[in-house]
Design a protein around this motif. Structure first.
Motif, mmCIF file in Angstrom:
data_model
loop_
_atom_site.group_PDB
_atom_site.id
_atom_site.type_symbol
_atom_site.label_atom_id
_atom_site.label_comp_id
_atom_site.label_asym_id
_atom_site.label_seq_id
_atom_site.Cartn_x
_atom_site.Cartn_y
_atom_site.Cartn_z
ATOM 1 N N HIS A 1 0.821 -1.211 0.000
ATOM 2 C CA HIS A 1 0.000 0.000 0.000
ATOM 3 C C HIS A 1 0.858 1.266 0.000
ATOM 4 C CE1 HIS A 1 -3.706 -2.258 0.862
ATOM 5 N NE2 HIS A 1 -2.979 -2.975 1.704
ATOM 6 N N MET A 2 2.169 1.106 0.032
ATOM 7 C CA MET A 2 3.082 2.243 0.140
ATOM 8 C C MET A 2 3.772 2.514 -1.185
ATOM 9 S SD MET A 2 4.872 1.108 3.720
ATOM 10 C CE MET A 2 3.873 0.586 5.121
ATOM 11 N N SER A 3 4.032 3.774 -1.446
ATOM 12 C CA SER A 3 4.816 4.129 -2.631
ATOM 13 C C SER A 3 6.304 4.139 -2.295
ATOM 14 C CB SER A 3 4.400 5.500 -3.169
ATOM 15 O OG SER A 3 4.684 6.509 -2.216
ATOM 16 N N TYR A 4 6.597 4.326 -0.994
ATOM 17 C CA TYR A 4 7.998 4.383 -0.564
ATOM 18 C C TYR A 4 8.056 4.129 0.935
ATOM 19 C CZ TYR A 4 12.639 6.343 0.455
ATOM 20 O OH TYR A 4 13.934 6.516 0.869
ATOM 21 N N TRP A 5 9.060 3.382 1.361
ATOM 22 C CA TRP A 5 9.314 3.242 2.793
ATOM 23 C C TRP A 5 10.798 2.997 3.023
ATOM 24 C CZ3 TRP A 5 11.368 -1.075 5.272
ATOM 25 C CH2 TRP A 5 11.367 -2.272 4.568
ATOM 26 N N VAL A 6 11.234 3.361 4.215
ATOM 27 C CA VAL A 6 12.619 3.139 4.589
ATOM 28 C C VAL A 6 12.665 2.921 6.095
ATOM 29 C CG1 VAL A 6 13.158 5.582 4.965
ATOM 30 C CG2 VAL A 6 14.989 3.999 4.352
ATOM 31 N N SER A 7 13.575 2.089 6.548
ATOM 32 C CA SER A 7 13.789 1.886 7.977
ATOM 33 C C SER A 7 15.283 2.008 8.238
ATOM 34 C CB SER A 7 13.271 0.507 8.419
ATOM 35 O OG SER A 7 13.453 0.336 9.817
ATOM 36 N N GLU A 8 15.657 3.149 8.801
ATOM 37 C CA GLU A 8 17.061 3.435 9.042
ATOM 38 C C GLU A 8 17.173 4.528 10.096
ATOM 39 O OE1 GLU A 8 18.418 4.767 5.222
ATOM 40 O OE2 GLU A 8 17.578 6.781 5.466
ATOM 41 N N PRO A 9 18.286 4.619 10.813
ATOM 42 C CA PRO A 9 18.438 5.678 11.806
ATOM 43 C C PRO A 9 18.321 7.059 11.166
ATOM 44 C CG PRO A 9 20.120 3.994 12.097
ATOM 45 C CD PRO A 9 19.433 3.690 10.797
ATOM 46 N N ASP A 10 17.746 7.991 11.903
ATOM 47 C CA ASP A 10 17.642 9.367 11.413
ATOM 48 C C ASP A 10 18.112 10.319 12.501
ATOM 49 O OD1 ASP A 10 15.373 9.898 13.184
ATOM 50 O OD2 ASP A 10 14.182 8.730 11.787
ATOM 51 N N LYS A 11 18.017 11.604 12.227
ATOM 52 C CA LYS A 11 18.518 12.618 13.150
ATOM 53 C C LYS A 11 17.395 13.316 13.914
ATOM 54 C CE LYS A 11 22.443 13.501 10.078
ATOM 55 N NZ LYS A 11 23.122 14.512 9.200
ATOM 56 N N GLY A 12 16.257 12.679 13.980
ATOM 57 C CA GLY A 12 15.131 13.273 14.694
ATOM 58 C C GLY A 12 13.884 13.314 13.841
ATOM 59 N N ILE A 13 12.774 13.713 14.456
ATOM 60 C CA ILE A 13 11.483 13.649 13.781
ATOM 61 C C ILE A 13 11.416 14.546 12.546
ATOM 62 C CG2 ILE A 13 10.459 15.417 15.287
ATOM 63 C CD1 ILE A 13 7.831 13.763 15.114
ATOM 64 N N TYR A 14 12.030 15.738 12.609
ATOM 65 C CA TYR A 14 11.943 16.645 11.461
ATOM 66 C C TYR A 14 12.876 16.203 10.335
ATOM 67 C CZ TYR A 14 9.077 19.568 14.426
ATOM 68 O OH TYR A 14 8.063 20.031 15.237
ATOM 69 N N ASN A 15 13.971 15.561 10.683
ATOM 70 C CA ASN A 15 14.828 14.961 9.666
ATOM 71 C C ASN A 15 14.061 13.864 8.938
ATOM 72 O OD1 ASN A 15 17.127 12.438 9.399
ATOM 73 N ND2 ASN A 15 17.572 14.375 8.379
ATOM 74 N N ALA A 16 13.300 13.069 9.703
ATOM 75 C CA ALA A 16 12.494 12.012 9.110
ATOM 76 C C ALA A 16 11.403 12.592 8.214
ATOM 77 C CB ALA A 16 11.875 11.157 10.212
ATOM 78 N N MET A 17 10.741 13.649 8.668
ATOM 79 C CA MET A 17 9.705 14.288 7.850
ATOM 80 C C MET A 17 10.294 14.845 6.565
ATOM 81 S SD MET A 17 7.321 16.257 10.631
ATOM 82 C CE MET A 17 6.365 15.334 11.851
#
Length: 263
Positions: free
Chosen positions: A54-70
């Protein structure tokens, strides 16, 4: 494509499942779903794989915080509008998106109502008006999850400020509405049940410090001084902002607006 829904998640498998189920059952279908997971270890990745069709894109990896993820989600989004529906937040009904986009609105920012599961008939306090003043955005904001933002605004004015931990979406709304004069429209529709235990509700002092940075950049010194002196005097730094707190600032902020109008 009309809409990109961006879901940020970190170790919230149960919340992500609720979010996913509300998205995939929508009667409106002109949207894509993007999931940015911060390298969860609680089974979230396996759940994402389960819903990946159901997704066009997904990734699971460390990020630098919620806004970096957004911001990661914004960069790959293809929709005209973006909605940030994080794990634990979910759409009110299967017809929610259909109701919103059947209205045919074209403003830069569309925003509706939000509520919580324990008060489904009540609307939580946020901005619910089609005339927004500086004072409104000082003491409140839009519910991020109940807002649809044109992607071109991020391309034109920049992505979320990743140096902030809590208030970057508030800063974005403050600047796009008041500084850049972007168009907006309030939709009187309940959009989301949102998770009331999010990071911003638990870190009021951080939120106030970050908001102060934005206000100091854009508002005159006397408004800032009154604002924070009043907060200190009433010992409300640890509490959510209140309409009453800003009643004392109402006249000074409106005066500032009048001054700017004639400059």
């Amino acid at each position: 494509m009309k809409l990109s829904i961006i879901t940020v998640n970190l170790n919230n498998k149960d919340g992500l499942k609720k979010t996913a189920e509300s998205i995939i059952t929508q009667s409106f279908n002109d949207f894509e779903w993007i999931v940015i997971d911060g390298g969860s270890t609680d089974g979230s990745k396996e759940l994402i794989e389960q819903f990946s069709s159901h997704m066009s894109y997904w990734v699971s990896e460390p990020d630098k915080g919620i806004y970096n993820a957004m911001n990661k989600g914004i960069k790959v989004a293809k929709g005209e509008y973006l909605q940030f529906l994080n794990s634990g937040d979910y759409l009110v009904s299967e017809n929610t998106l259909k109701k919103v986009f059947s209205l045919g609105r074209g403003e830069d920012i569309l925003f509706g109502n939000n509520t919580t599961p324990n008060r489904p008939s009540g609307v939580n306090k946020s901005i619910h008006t089609n005339t927004i003043y500086c004072s409104d955005l000082i003491h409140s904001s839009f519910c991020h999850q109940a807002t649809f933002i044109k992607k071109e605004l991020f391309d034109k004015y920049g992505y979320y400020d990743e140096s902030m931990k809590i208030s970057s979406d508030w800063k974005f709304f403050f600047e796009t509405i008041l500084i850049h004069k972007c168009s907006y429209h309030y939709i009187d529709i309940n959009i989301v049940f949102y998770d009331p235990n999010g990071i911003s509700s638990k870190n009021v002092e951080t939120r106030e410090r970050e908001r102060r940075q934005v206000l100091e950049e854009h508002l005159p010194d006397y408004v800032i001084a009154d604002y924070f002196q009043h907060l200190r005097t009433n010992e409300v730094m640890k509490y959510p902002l209140s309409q009453k707190i800003f009643a004392l600032l109402y006249k000074s902020v409106r005066l500032f607006e009048k001054i700017k109008k004639y400059q």
